[in-house]
Design a protein around this motif. Structure first.
Motif, PDB file in Angstrom:
ATOM      1  N   ASN A 159      41.508  65.886   4.089  1.00 48.23           N
ATOM      2  CA  ASN A 159      42.830  66.039   3.993  1.00 48.23           C
ATOM      3  C   ASN A 159      43.452  67.242   3.154  1.00 48.23           C
ATOM      4  N   TRP A 172      38.384  69.813  10.260  1.00 49.42           N
ATOM      5  CA  TRP A 172      38.872  68.599  11.234  1.00 49.42           C
ATOM      6  C   TRP A 172      37.502  68.181  11.673  1.00 49.42           C
ATOM      7  N   LYS A 175      36.211  65.498   9.153  1.00 48.26           N
ATOM      8  CA  LYS A 175      37.005  64.504   9.117  1.00 48.26           C
ATOM      9  C   LYS A 175      36.604  63.419  10.401  1.00 48.26           C
ATOM     10  N   GLY A 176      36.673  64.013  11.482  1.00 45.43           N
ATOM     11  CA  GLY A 176      36.286  63.193  12.742  1.00 45.43           C
ATOM     12  C   GLY A 176      35.105  62.732  12.444  1.00 45.43           C
ATOM     13  N   LEU A 179      35.540  59.615  10.094  1.00 50.52           N
ATOM     14  CA  LEU A 179      36.161  58.636  10.857  1.00 50.52           C
ATOM     15  C   LEU A 179      35.219  57.813  11.774  1.00 50.52           C
ATOM     16  N   GLN A 180      34.352  58.481  12.479  1.00 46.69           N
ATOM     17  CA  GLN A 180      33.482  57.962  13.037  1.00 46.69           C
ATOM     18  C   GLN A 180      32.405  57.111  12.519  1.00 46.69           C
ATOM     19  N   GLN A 184      36.156  54.369  13.448  1.00 46.68           N
ATOM     20  CA  GLN A 184      37.540  54.852  13.960  1.00 46.68           C
ATOM     21  C   GLN A 184      37.437  56.002  15.107  1.00 46.68           C
ATOM     22  N   GLN A 186      38.794  56.572  18.179  1.00 46.92           N
ATOM     23  CA  GLN A 186      39.847  57.489  18.828  1.00 46.92           C
ATOM     24  C   GLN A 186      40.419  58.488  17.752  1.00 46.92           C
ATOM     25  N   GLU A 187      40.489  58.009  16.326  1.00 48.89           N
ATOM     26  CA  GLU A 187      41.179  58.955  15.431  1.00 48.89           C
ATOM     27  C   GLU A 187      40.218  59.995  15.374  1.00 48.89           C
ATOM     28  N   ASN A 190      40.690  62.561  18.226  1.00 44.63           N
ATOM     29  CA  ASN A 190      41.639  63.222  17.684  1.00 44.63           C
ATOM     30  C   ASN A 190      41.307  64.304  16.710  1.00 44.63           C
ATOM     31  N   CYS A 191      40.606  64.135  16.039  1.00 43.08           N
ATOM     32  CA  CYS A 191      40.144  65.260  14.922  1.00 43.08           C
ATOM     33  C   CYS A 191      39.377  66.259  15.760  1.00 43.08           C
TER      34      CYS A 191
END
Length: 348
Positions: A159, A172, A175-176, A179-180, A184, A186-187, A190-191
């Protein structure tokens, strides 16, 4: 005048012409350390790394305090995978100029290549204390923290990188990925979409998006992502393997085997591809071929499931004593909760 001309030529990416100018300068004054340094820099742009290092050494023999020559020599050594020697160069830069954030950053990269993670983080922190806008340092720090499975802290680093540079597709993507790891999905998707909007050629983002879609049982959409990754990087063995898995979910077995074969042809250490290929061949009652693939997997790594799968194929071939041996080996390696093994042993 000549030095200014050299700089203009190099800035225009006319490296060979710039080198000729540096040679003229050095013909007039062989002790001109700046010209040796700049000649090295131009050679480096032409991927002539050893010649570049020779020039930096000449510059440093004339002026050991030339921190630019130490820094450039370190970068050239990095390209030759000589990380330890590069670190020594960056240390020279830092000893002469402790506020050289690029040297701290590059030292961090070299330490990261040597898996000295905490020392690398310390260097990135130093670089960021000097220049908080160095977004690559935030990103690389995040990668190390993510490797240590501190996913939330890694996301905070990504971030920070994206706050400085919202168009940084690598952050990006990373970060994805973090999150995976936190489920998470779907988030994460999105990344990956953000990364791909910025850079549609980012094969890693296509691959990671495919993996995330797979977890959501969207196998067809995942395959499309793997195809994108492979079109951009045909040697992406993990994308071939994951495409095979997705096709397996859709029961498209002939295409599955092609994908696993491609993965194996690229990476002869692709254990999971050998294993999955063996499972499919077993399901097709091609037990000898299945055993051959399980053996390949076990040559790469001794593991309990590999023994169990090999034993299953041996069992079907009625090679009972061999099957029993490998079932017992699987139990010994930790598959003692596997009820199917005990059932098979009872049959034997």
């Amino acid at each position: 005048g000549p030095t200014f001309l050299n700089c203009i030529l190099q800035s225009l990416k006319q490296y060979q012409e710039a080198i000729e100018c540096y040679n003229q300068a050095l013909f007039i004054n062989p002790k001109f350390d700046l010209a040796w340094n700049n000649k090295g820099s131009a050679l480096q742009k032409l991927n002539q790394y050893q010649e570049a290092i020779n020039c930096y050494n000449q510059a440093l023999s004339i002026n050991p305090k030339n921190d630019s020559a130490w820094y450039q020599k370190g970068r050239a050594l990095d390209t030759q995978n000589q990380s330890q020697e590069a670190i020594e160069c960056y240390n020279e830069v830092i000893s002469k100029n402790p506020q050289h954030d690029s040297a701290w950053f590059r030292k961090g990269l070299a330490l990261q290549n040597l898996n000295q993670h905490q020392e690398a983080i310390n260097c990135y922190n130093q670089a960021l204390s000097i220049n908080p806008k160095r977004f690559s340092a935030w990103n690389n720090k995040g990668l190390i923290i993510q490797r240590l499975k501190q996913y939330q802290e890694a996301i905070e680093c990504y971030n920070q990188a994206l706050f400085v540079n919202p168009k940084f597709d690598l952050a990006w993507n990373n970060k994805g990925s973090a999150l995976q790891k936190l489920n998470q999905y779907q988030e994460a998707i999105n990344c990956y979409n953000q990364a791909l909007f910025i850079n549609p050629k980012n094969d890693s983002a296509w691959y990671n998006k495919g993996r995330a879609l797979d977890t959501q049982n969207q196998s067809q959409e995942a395959i499309e992502c793997y195809n994108e990754a492979i079109s951009k990087n045909p040697q992406y063995d993990s994308a071939w393997h994951s495409k095979g898995l997705a096709l397996q979910n859709l029961n498209q077995y002939e295409e599955v085997l092609e994908c696993y074969n491609k993965s194996i042809s690229i990476n002869c250490q692709a254990r999971k591809s050998f294993e999955n290929k063996g499972v499919i061949l077993h399901s097709q009652q091609k037990y000898i071929d299945a055993i051959s693939n399980f053996d390949q997997a076990l040559n790469i790594e001794i593991y309990a499931l590999g023994f169990k799968l090999k034993a299953d194929s041996l069992f079907e071939l009625r090679r009972k004593s061999e099957a029993k041996y490998f079932y017992l080996a699987a139990l010994e390696l930790g598959l003692n909760q596997n009820a199917s093994i005990r059932t098979q042993l009872l049959k034997l």
